[in-house]
Scaffold this motif. Structure first.
Motif, mmCIF file in Angstrom:
data_model
loop_
_atom_site.group_PDB
_atom_site.id
_atom_site.type_symbol
_atom_site.label_atom_id
_atom_site.label_comp_id
_atom_site.label_asym_id
_atom_site.label_seq_id
_atom_site.Cartn_x
_atom_site.Cartn_y
_atom_site.Cartn_z
ATOM 1 N N GLN A 45 54.297 1.183 -11.585
ATOM 2 C CA GLN A 45 52.755 0.999 -11.704
ATOM 3 C C GLN A 45 52.110 2.329 -11.352
ATOM 4 O O GLN A 45 51.024 2.580 -11.986
ATOM 5 C CB GLN A 45 52.222 -0.097 -10.370
ATOM 6 C CG GLN A 45 52.590 -1.602 -10.755
ATOM 7 C CD GLN A 45 51.640 -2.310 -9.960
ATOM 8 O OE1 GLN A 45 50.393 -2.220 -9.996
ATOM 9 N NE2 GLN A 45 52.143 -3.318 -8.929
ATOM 10 N N GLY A 46 52.644 3.219 -10.672
ATOM 11 C CA GLY A 46 52.209 4.432 -10.415
ATOM 12 C C GLY A 46 52.165 5.446 -11.827
ATOM 13 O O GLY A 46 50.999 5.872 -11.958
ATOM 14 N N GLY A 95 49.647 2.283 -6.889
ATOM 15 C CA GLY A 95 50.684 1.066 -7.339
ATOM 16 C C GLY A 95 51.375 0.753 -6.254
ATOM 17 O O GLY A 95 51.807 -0.463 -6.331
ATOM 18 N N THR A 96 51.737 1.306 -5.124
ATOM 19 C CA THR A 96 52.423 1.001 -3.891
ATOM 20 C C THR A 96 51.353 -0.101 -3.428
ATOM 21 O O THR A 96 51.909 -1.253 -2.834
ATOM 22 C CB THR A 96 52.718 2.112 -2.891
ATOM 23 O OG1 THR A 96 53.453 3.152 -3.659
ATOM 24 C CG2 THR A 96 53.380 1.544 -1.729
ATOM 25 N N CYS A 119 56.738 0.011 -7.243
ATOM 26 C CA CYS A 119 55.643 1.108 -7.107
ATOM 27 C C CYS A 119 55.448 1.982 -8.049
ATOM 28 O O CYS A 119 54.412 2.478 -8.414
ATOM 29 C CB CYS A 119 56.000 1.317 -5.750
ATOM 30 S SG CYS A 119 55.640 0.156 -4.342
ATOM 31 N N TRP A 163 58.490 -2.985 -14.170
ATOM 32 C CA TRP A 163 57.882 -3.607 -13.289
ATOM 33 C C TRP A 163 57.912 -5.226 -13.153
ATOM 34 O O TRP A 163 57.935 -5.921 -11.873
ATOM 35 C CB TRP A 163 56.199 -3.418 -13.338
ATOM 36 C CG TRP A 163 55.245 -4.197 -12.414
ATOM 37 C CD1 TRP A 163 54.785 -3.989 -11.110
ATOM 38 C CD2 TRP A 163 54.714 -5.363 -12.800
ATOM 39 N NE1 TRP A 163 54.323 -4.892 -10.722
ATOM 40 C CE2 TRP A 163 54.099 -5.808 -11.738
ATOM 41 C CE3 TRP A 163 54.590 -6.150 -13.823
ATOM 42 C CZ2 TRP A 163 53.259 -7.102 -11.893
ATOM 43 C CZ3 TRP A 163 53.888 -7.442 -14.076
ATOM 44 C CH2 TRP A 163 53.119 -7.875 -12.612
ATOM 45 N N ILE A 219 50.900 6.483 -7.724
ATOM 46 C CA ILE A 219 52.044 5.868 -7.115
ATOM 47 C C ILE A 219 51.214 5.422 -5.610
ATOM 48 O O ILE A 219 51.716 4.060 -5.461
ATOM 49 C CB ILE A 219 53.053 6.834 -6.844
ATOM 50 C CG1 ILE A 219 53.831 7.201 -8.190
ATOM 51 C CG2 ILE A 219 54.051 6.449 -5.877
ATOM 52 C CD1 ILE A 219 54.767 8.143 -8.168
ATOM 53 N N GLU A 272 51.379 -3.095 -5.481
ATOM 54 C CA GLU A 272 52.876 -3.723 -5.425
ATOM 55 C C GLU A 272 53.229 -4.485 -4.268
ATOM 56 O O GLU A 272 53.511 -5.737 -4.400
ATOM 57 C CB GLU A 272 53.943 -2.684 -5.580
ATOM 58 C CG GLU A 272 55.328 -3.446 -5.671
ATOM 59 C CD GLU A 272 55.512 -4.408 -6.952
ATOM 60 O OE1 GLU A 272 56.174 -5.286 -6.754
ATOM 61 O OE2 GLU A 272 54.811 -4.195 -7.767
#
Length: 255
Positions: free
Chosen positions: A94-95, A243-244, A91, A151, A240, A247
């Motif tokens: 990606q964030g 991204g979360t 997460c 990641w 984030i 993910e």
């Protein structure tokens, strides 16, 4: 790149006078479409590179799905704390990558902007901001691509740690590292990187930033206080959050 530019010129596609909107992520030299052979060559190279990379990645995922049922697992089943830690890594990674899109960088195609109360939306494009370390690029000069490494490692284990998981996600991690290294090598040999094309423009940026995350901060080339003061915390929070969501969607698809 030179050959592609010459080819575009032979087709009469260079110097047409067509211009993109000011906010378009084009070259720092301007937003005219293929104003000269060099610009045409660079942009055609990006197009073909992106198409080849997308096709290669798609083929890799197809091969992954086909090989998945017969691939042996190389690790023991993950405990809940381990799975949670790996999810958190995915997460945050990606964030950071998403947040980096709002951070000025000469290695990114995203334009640089500064505030101007007289401009539409209060912002005006200024790509000179990309020639100095700022925020995330004080940590590493590759805040968009290097987060792919943790990641990929995290998702290789979350997917099950099978041989195909290690090959696919490990390959993505190696590809990210090799891509950043090649970009640095190209920047040393010529200036044709990102949206910066004048030789010497990137000298200070490369001397004061690091490939390895946090190295320039630990060795004193960059300031911790300046780094945290310049970070866009709103971009990080949004990044984030997105991204979360991505993910968990990835983990659900791989489970």
């Amino acid at each position: 790149i030179s050959w592609l530019g010459m080819f575009a010129a032979q087709l009469g596609l260079v110097g047409t006078g067509i211009e993109l909107p000011p906010l378009w992520p084009g070259d720092a030299s301007g937003n005219k479409v293929w104003e000269d052979e060099a610009q045409a060559g660079r942009q055609l190279f990006r197009i073909f590179y992106s198409l080849i990379a997308a096709a290669t990645l798609q083929a890799a995922f197809v091969a992954y799905v086909v090989a998945l049922p017969d691939s042996p697992s190389l690790i023991e089943p993950l405990s809940q704390p381990a799975r949670g830690a790996l999810l958190a890594i995915g997460c945050v990674a990606q964030g950071i990558a998403i947040a980096s899109l709002a951070n000025p960088s000469p290695l990114s195609l995203v334009p640089g902007f500064k505030t101007d109360p007289k401009a539409f939306g209060g912002l005006i494009r200024d790509d000179s901001l990309k020639l100095r370390a700022f925020g995330l690029t004080r940590m590493t000069r590759h805040p968009l691509i290097l987060p792919v490494v943790p990641w990929a490692v995290a998702n290789g284990f979350l997917a099950g740690g099978r041989l195909v998981d290690i090959v696919l996600f490990g390959g993505i991690a190696v590809y990210a590292l090799a891509g950043c290294w090649a970009q640095d090598l190209r920047a040393r040999e010529s200036a044709a990187v990102g949206t910066v094309f004048a030789r010497g423009d990137l000298t200070q940026f490369y001397e004061t930033t690091s490939f390895v995350p946090f190295q320039a901060l630990f060795d004193g080339r960059q300031s911790w206080s300046a780094c945290f003061a310049e970070l866009s915390w709103l971009s990080l929070i949004i990044g984030i959050a997105l991204g979360t969501a991505l993910e968990f969607a990835t983990a659900s698809a791989l489970s």
